[in-house]
Design an enzyme around this catalytic site. Structure first.
Site, short mmCIF file in Angstrom:
data_model
loop_
_atom_site.label_atom_id
_atom_site.label_comp_id
_atom_site.label_asym_id
_atom_site.label_seq_id
_atom_site.Cartn_x
_atom_site.Cartn_y
_atom_site.Cartn_z
N ASP A 80 -4.94 -23.96 166.28
CA ASP A 80 -4.92 -25.15 165.42
C ASP A 80 -4.76 -24.70 163.96
OD1 ASP A 80 -6.93 -28.22 165.25
OD2 ASP A 80 -4.78 -27.85 165.16
N HIS A 94 -8.30 -28.71 172.51
CA HIS A 94 -9.62 -29.00 171.92
C HIS A 94 -10.65 -29.27 173.01
CE1 HIS A 94 -7.01 -29.41 168.52
NE2 HIS A 94 -6.80 -30.70 168.59
N GLY A 150 -3.58 -32.28 158.18
CA GLY A 150 -4.72 -32.87 157.48
C GLY A 150 -4.42 -34.21 156.84
N HIS A 194 -0.11 -23.90 169.16
CA HIS A 194 -0.58 -25.13 168.50
C HIS A 194 -0.92 -24.80 167.05
CE1 HIS A 194 -2.61 -29.20 168.85
NE2 HIS A 194 -2.99 -28.78 167.66
N ARG A 209 -14.40 -28.92 172.27
CA ARG A 209 -14.88 -29.68 171.10
C ARG A 209 -16.34 -30.08 171.24
NH1 ARG A 209 -12.50 -33.26 167.48
NH2 ARG A 209 -10.44 -33.16 168.39
N THR A 267 -2.36 -35.76 162.66
CA THR A 267 -2.74 -37.12 162.27
C THR A 267 -1.66 -37.78 161.43
OG1 THR A 267 -4.99 -36.25 162.12
CG2 THR A 267 -4.62 -38.45 161.22
N GLU A 295 -7.01 -36.46 156.41
CA GLU A 295 -8.02 -37.44 156.86
C GLU A 295 -9.03 -37.80 155.78
OE1 GLU A 295 -7.24 -34.75 158.73
OE2 GLU A 295 -6.98 -35.34 160.83
C1 FWO Z 1 -8.72 -31.18 165.15
C2 FWO Z 1 -5.31 -31.42 163.53
C3 FWO Z 1 -9.19 -32.62 164.85
C4 FWO Z 1 -4.35 -32.35 161.46
O1 FWO Z 1 -9.88 -33.19 165.69
O2 FWO Z 1 -6.24 -32.30 165.49
O3 FWO Z 1 -8.82 -33.13 163.80
O4 FWO Z 1 -3.62 -33.33 161.60
O5 FWO Z 1 -4.08 -31.39 160.69
N1 FWO Z 1 -7.55 -30.90 164.31
N2 FWO Z 1 -6.14 -33.53 162.62
C5 FWO Z 1 -9.79 -30.18 164.79
C6 FWO Z 1 -10.90 -30.06 165.82
C7 FWO Z 1 -10.39 -29.62 167.15
C8 FWO Z 1 -11.89 -29.01 165.34
C9 FWO Z 1 -6.41 -31.58 164.55
C10 FWO Z 1 -5.61 -32.22 162.29
ZN ZN Z 2 -5.55 -31.79 167.42
#
Ligand code: FWO
Ligand code: ZN
Length: 394
Positions: free
Chosen positions: A287, A226, A70, A63, A229, A101, A72
């Protein structure tokens, strides 16, 4: 070139004692207690002395946002793509790339190209088709075709569930996707696994339980990640694993998460073992290069970190040193466990005929010392021998 690792403590990952590993080309040629090179004078060996080392299978990180992820927190928070040296320093010889995302400015064609680039640089790569959202973006226009026709595609992911950033899919849409991934896998001899991203919502694994109850599809068709989490997800994951499910813990972390109740992967592993979970149902992934964004109670973005592939082994090491998990058990979560779940038949073990992916770890410091990928020395004596194409030009 023929390589010979002499007198290492060998974990296949089961411990088989001190011995020698013969590497012929990109394959493991033999594993013996003693291979006497003097008797084979007509062959020139590259001998690697492993007397003070532990030999383990090359690590599998299934993964990794190899293309970057990223976003976000807006455009400036899009994370950079991965460089080969981080992967090698982490002892990782097999990577599964995914999108997250942002499945718009990152696409499947780019992910496949990056995976091919890393393969050309010396490691083994696979990818998941899709991103957080359903319907998923594919290369051929269909998930089944992607899995059946594109060698590097081994399944779908990371599909977001129980998260304010998901596409809020119906159970039917999720069921359909899992069904397509499964049959795509069956028809191509692959796992066809669906890697699910679990967010912090209260629905947790509800859909996955429902799919196993309502259909003929087994737990081994999906891998929820995750699961460390927060404590609710960990508790749910323990129940789920005891019911036959597979759970994956994320090793990357960031201070913003600690106060949000994230459980360190090494501690989550220990908690599972203490509660009688079968370790063969547990995996770790990093991740890496993914964003680690944090949102407040009003779901407003408050900050983010970035995942690191090097955390993958560090959490295994912490499980051994801090949590007293036996080494031959802990190392399985990044080698044989994930190899069998993803049906990567040439990976995850030190055995005759398998790919020569081997990591040598210092017996005393537990630091990664040597990384061999498909028979090629990528790092030795902690010194990188192979870097990414642009890494020594920046
Ligand atoms: C987790 C990847 C999150 C991306 O919840 O899912 O965002 O698209 O790069 N990362 N969103 C991180 C937690 C498990 C700590 C992703 C991120
Ligand atoms: Zn994720």
């Amino acid at each position: 070139m023929i390589k010979l690792i002499k007198e290492a403590e060998i974990y296949t990952p089961e411990y088989i004692g001190k011995g020698d590993i013969l590497i012929i080309g990109d394959k493991i040629g033999a594993v013996f207690e003693n291979i006497d090179v003097d008797k084979i004078s007509f062959v020139e060996f590259d001998v690697i002395y492993g007397g003070d080392k532990i030999a383990v299978p090359g690590f599998i990180d299934s993964h990794v946002h190899i293309l970057g992820g990223g976003g976000e927190g807006g455009f400036k928070t899009r994370t950079p793509e991965i460089m080969l040296s981080d992967i090698i320093r982490g002892g990782i010889t097999t990577v599964v790339g995914c999108l997250g995302t942002d499945g718009v400015t990152r696409n499947m064609e780019g992910l496949l190209a990056k995976a091919r680039g890393l393969e050309e640089e010396g490691i083994t790569t696979y990818i998941y088709t899709g991103s957080y959202r359903i319907p998923i973006n594919t290369i051929t226009g269909s998930l089944m075709k992607d899995i059946i026709l594109i060698d590097k595609v081994i399944g779908a992911g990371e599909i977001a569930l129980s998260d304010h950033r998901s596409s809020q899919p119906s159970i039917d849409a999720v069921m359909q996707l899992v069904a397509d991934a499964r049959v795509g896998g069956i028809l191509s001899g692959k796992a066809g696994i669906v890697n699910f991203h679990l967010g912090e919502g209260g629905r947790m694994l509800k859909y996955l339980y429902e799919i196993v109850e309502k259909t003929e599809i087994p737990f081994s068709q999906f891998l929820p990640t995750h699961m460390n989490r927060n404590i609710n997800l960990l508790n749910e994951g323990i129940k789920y694993a005891k019911a036959g499910g597979y759970v994956d813990f994320t090793t990357s972390s960031d201070p913003v998460f600690w106060e949000k109740g994230e459980i360190k992967a090494s501690k989550a592993l220990k908690r599972c073992l203490d509660e009688g979970v079968d370790i063969n149902h547990i995996t770790f992934t990093s991740d890496g290069q993914g964003s680690l964004p944090s949102f407040n109670d009003k779901k407003e973005f408050v900050g983010l970190g970035i995942g690191k592939v090097t955390s993958l082994y560090y959490e295994v090491r912490d499980a051994v040193i801090d949590e007293k998990v036996p080494f031959d058990e802990a190392i399985k979560v990044i080698t044989s466990n994930i190899a069998s779940l993803l049906k990567l038949k040439n990976k995850g073990r030190i055995d005759k005929g398998l790919d020569a992916d081997i990591v040598l770890i210092d017996k005393d410091s537990f630091e990664i010392d040597t990384v061999i990928s498909k028979g090629q020395i990528m790092m030795i004596d902690k010194e990188l021998k192979v870097k990414g194409i642009f890494e020594n030009k920046i």
